[in-house]
Design an enzyme around this catalytic site. Structure first.
Site, short mmCIF file in Angstrom:
data_model
loop_
_atom_site.label_atom_id
_atom_site.label_comp_id
_atom_site.label_asym_id
_atom_site.label_seq_id
_atom_site.Cartn_x
_atom_site.Cartn_y
_atom_site.Cartn_z
N ASP A 210 0.80 -1.12 0.15
CA ASP A 210 0.07 0.03 0.09
C ASP A 210 0.90 1.20 0.08
OD1 ASP A 210 -2.96 0.96 0.54
OD2 ASP A 210 -1.87 1.97 1.93
N GLU A 263 14.24 -15.41 0.58
CA GLU A 263 14.78 -16.50 1.42
C GLU A 263 13.48 -17.47 1.21
OE1 GLU A 263 14.20 -14.61 5.39
OE2 GLU A 263 15.56 -13.34 4.83
C1 NOJ Z 1 -4.41 2.97 -0.99
C2 NOJ Z 1 -5.58 2.07 -0.50
O1 NOJ Z 1 -5.95 1.33 -1.73
C3 NOJ Z 1 -6.56 2.97 0.00
O2 NOJ Z 1 -7.75 2.12 0.02
C4 NOJ Z 1 -6.28 3.43 1.15
O3 NOJ Z 1 -7.35 4.30 1.66
C5 NOJ Z 1 -5.11 4.31 1.15
N1 NOJ Z 1 -3.90 3.46 0.32
C6 NOJ Z 1 -4.43 4.54 2.43
O4 NOJ Z 1 -3.89 3.54 3.15
#
Ligand code: NOJ
Length: 564
Positions: A210, A263
Site C-alpha cells: 500500500d 529467502e
Molecule cells: C491505498 C488504498 O488502496 C486505499 O484504500 C487507502 O485508503 C490508502 N492507500 C491509504 O492506506
C-alpha cells in the site's frame, strides 16, 4: 499437467497470473454480523476455483477501527476478531492452496493506525523520545506552535498534521487515525521485515504494498513546502525529489524486502501500489525491488481505441525494458466500477476515473448513465485486458457486471474521503457494497443479517445464483474467458495486426490467439479465424460496436464458440 490448474510451483507464477481482489468485509459474511469475514471467504473457495483465477489478493483483514476501511492497521500480525482468527486465516490459505490458488496479502507500511501499540506509546512518551521517533512528530509554527509544521495536505482533505495534548504535531498523509511511520528509523524497518516473514512463514505467496511510493519523505528542517498541489489524477513530477512522494531512497527499503522474499522457495512476490509517473514505475517493479507495480493507466483511459493503444504500447515496452511483467487493472476498491465509468457519455470522458468522481457527487444522476452501454463496454474492455500479456487484477463483483452503487444514503457512508472532505468527495463506498450471492433473501446471500452497506434491489438479478443459471451472463463470460486464457496463454509478447486503427484494436499472441475490439459506433468486419469467445453477440461476420472477440486460427471441430 492438468491445464485447468496454474503452474503452482513455478517461481514465475505471477508473471501472467489473474489475481482476484477480495475486499474481505464485503465478500461473504459467515456469522451474520453484517460484515464479511475469513470463514465467509473460505466457504466460497469453490466459487473462486470455478472462476479460474490464479491468486487471491486479500485487502486488509487486520485488527482495525476502520477509519479507512482497514488501511488503518492496529496490529500487522493478527486478524481482526470480527473477521476471524489466525487459525481461520491458515484454513483459508490451505483451502486456496489446495486448488492451486495463491494468496497475496495487503501490507500497509506508510502508516499504522492510531491504536497501534507504537502510537499509543508515542503519545504517552515525551517529546524527542525514542517512541516518538517511530513516527513523524514536530513542533508547530507560529506563536505557541499553533500552526502545523508544514503546509502538507492529507490525501483525504484537510491538513496532514494533527496536534497532540503536549502541543506537538504528528504527520498523517491520510486520516488523523493513520499516523505516518518514520522510515528513517531502524526499528520500523526491522519490524516490517519481521511482518513479511511472519506471513511468508504462514504460507502467504506475496504482498500488495500500500502507498509504496510514500514511505520516505524529506524530513530535513525546515520542512520543504510542496512544489505544487497535486490534483486527483496527477502524478508527482518524475524527478524523485518531491518532498513526500516517490523519492529515490524508497527503493533501498524494497531492496531489503527483496532479500526477505528471496529467502523463500518460490520467492515471495510483491506488487507496488504506486501512483507515480509511468516513467518511474520500473523502479518499483524491478527484479531487485518489489518485482511488480500496478499500472493504473487503463483506469485513467477513456473508452477510445487510441488511448487504449497508447497505454498498451507504452506499458509493454516499459515492462520489457525492466524485466517485469506488466499489470492491468480496470477496477479496484478505490475507484468507480468500470461498468459505471463506461456508462457515462463520451463527452464526459467515458471511462476515466477522475470524471467518474464528479458524476458520483450527483448520486449517479448527472450525467444520466447508460447502464447497458456501460456493461457492454466493460465486458469488451475486460476481454481485451485478459488477452494482454502480463497479469490482470480483477476486483470482486466485476465478474457479475456490478455497477457502482452511486446513491448510498449519506448517513451510511463510511469512507474518510467523504467524511473528511465535507462531502466534496463522495468517496469509495459505492464499489465496496457487499456482493449479492443469491437473487433474494437476507442481504442477497451475503450473510444472514443486514449488510454493513445497504445493497440496492438491482443486485438481485445480478447475483451469483441468478447468473449461474444464465449461460449468457457476465459471470459465464468471465469463467469462459479465464478458462480460454489459461489454454491459450503463451509467451509475454503481442503483435499488432492490420486493421488496428482509431476504431479497432486487433492483436495477436503467440500460438495465433487474437483479440479484436471495436471501440467505434458501427459494426466492422471480423477478421478471419474461429471466434471462440465474444463479449456480445457476433453475427454475419461482423463485430458490433463496443464488443471484443477472441479468435484462433481455423481448425475444424477444435473449438466451440461462446457469444454473450
Ligand atoms: C491505498 C488504498 O488502496 C486505499 O484504500 C487507502 O485508503 C490508502 N492507500 C491509504 O492506506
Amino acid at each position: 499437467m492438468d491445464s485447468s490448474q496454474p503452474p503452482a510451483a513455478s517461481a514465475d507464477w505471477w508473471r501472467q497470473a489473474v489475481v482476484y481482489q477480495v475486499y474481505p468485509r464485503s465478500f461473504a459474511d459467515s456469522d451474520g454480523d453484517g460484515v464479511g469475514d475469513l470463514r465467509g471467504i473460505t466457504s466460497r473457495i469453490g466459487y473462486l476455483a470455478a472462476l479460474g483465477i490464479d491468486a487471491v489478493w486479500l485487502s486488509p483483514f487486520y485488527p482495525s477501527a476502520l477509519a479507512d476501511g482497514g488501511y488503518d492497521v492496529d496490529d500487522y500480525r493478527d486478524v481482526d476478531p470480527r473477521l476471524g482468527t489466525l487459525a481461520d486465516f491458515d484454513e483459508l490459505t490451505a483451502g486456496l492452496h489446495e486448488y492451486g490458488i495463491k494468496v497475496i496479502v495487503d501490507i500497509v507500511p506508510n502508516h499504522t493506525s492510531d491504536r497501534h501499540a507504537w502510537f499509543r506509546e508515542a503519545l504517552a512518551a515525551p517529546k524527542g523520545s525514542r517512541a516518538r521517533d517511530r513516527y513523524i512528530f514536530r513542533d508547530g509554527r507560529g506563536p505557541g506552535g499553533a500552526e502545523p509544521p508544514a503546509d502538507w495536505p492529507s490525501a483525504f482533505g484537510g491538513p496532514a498534521w494533527s496536534r497532540v495534548p503536549d502541543g506537538q504535531w504528528y504527520l498523517h498523509l491520510f486520516t488523523a487515525q493513520q499516523p505516518d511511520l518514520n522510515w528513517a528509523n531502524g526499528e520500523v524497518r526491522d519490524d516490517f521485515l519481521a511482518t513479511l516473514r511472519f506471513w511468508s512463514d504462514r504460507g502467504v505467496d506475496g504482498f500488495r504494498v500500500d502507498v509504496a511510493h510514500g514511505l520516505t519523505k524529506n524530513l530535513a528542517e525546515p520542512l520543504e513546502p510542496l512544489p505544487a498541489k497535486l490534483n486527483p489524477g496527477d502524478w508527482p513530477p518524475p524527478t524523485g525529489t518531491h518532498p513526500l512522494w516517490d523519492r529515490d531512497e524508497v527503493h533501498d527499503i524494497y531492496a531489503q524486502w527483496r532479500q526477505v522474499f528471496d529467502e523463500y522457495d518460490p520467492p515471495r512476490v510483491g506488487v507496488a501500489e504506486a501512483w507515480v509517473h509511468p516513467s518511474r514505475r520500473p523502479r518499483y517493479a524491478s527484479p531487485s525491488g518489489l518485482g511488480q507495480a500496478f499500472n493504473f493507466d487503463l483506469l485513467e483511459a477513456n473508452w477510445r481505441a487510441g488511448e487504449f493503444l497508447q497505454v498498451i504500447i507504452d506499458n509493454l515496452a516499459d515492462a520489457q525494458r525492466y524485466g517485469a511483467s506488466t499489470t492491468w487493472v480496470l477496477s479496484n476498491h478505490d475507484v468507480v466500477r468500470h461498468a459505471s465509468r463506461y456508462a457515462l457519455p463520451a463527452a464526459d470522458g467515458s471511462g476515466s476515473r477522475v470524471n467518474a468522481k464528479a458524476w458520483l457527487l450527483s448520486n449517479g444522476t448527472s450525467p444520466e448513465p447508460d447502464r447497458g452501454l456501460g456493461l457492454r463496454r466493460a465486458r469488451a474492455a475486460t476481454l481485451l485486458m485478459l488477452a494482454l500479456p502480463g497479469s490482470a487484477y480483477l476486483y470482486q463483483g466485476e465478474e457479475l457486471g456490478l455497477h457502482e452503487v452511486a446513491d448510498l444514503p449519506a448517513d451510511r457512508l463510511q469512507d474518510p474521503a467523504y467524511l473528511r472532505s465535507d462531502g466534496a468527495d463522495k468517496g469509495r463506498d459505492g464499489c465496496r457494497v457487499p456482493l449479492p450471492w443469491t437473487g433474494g433473501g437476507p442481504a442477497f446471500g451475503f450473510g444472514t443479517g443486514p449488510a454493513h452497506l445497504p445493497q440496492p434491489d438491482w443486485f438481485g438479478p445480478l447475483s451469483v445464483e441468478t447468473q449461474e443459471r444464465d449461460p449468457a451472463s457476465t459471470l459465464a463470460l468471465y469463467r469462459h474467458a479465464l478458462s480460454w486464457r489459461r489454454r491459450l496463454q503463451g509467451a509475454e509478447t503481442l503483435e499488432w495486426m492490420p486493421g488496428t486503427n482509431g476504431q479497432v484494436l486487433h492483436f495477436r499472441r503467440p500460438g495465433g490467439w487474437r483479440s479484436v475490439t471495436n471501440f467505434g459506433s458501427s459494426a466492422v468486419p471480423l477478421p478471419d479465424g474461429t471466434v471462440v469467445l465474444a463479449s456480445g453477440p457476433v453475427e454475419d461476420g461482423l463485430l458490433p460496436a463496443d464488443t471484443t472477440a477472441w479468435i484462433i486460427p481455423p481448425s475444424p471441430g477444435a473449438a466451440t464458440r461462446e457469444d454473450f
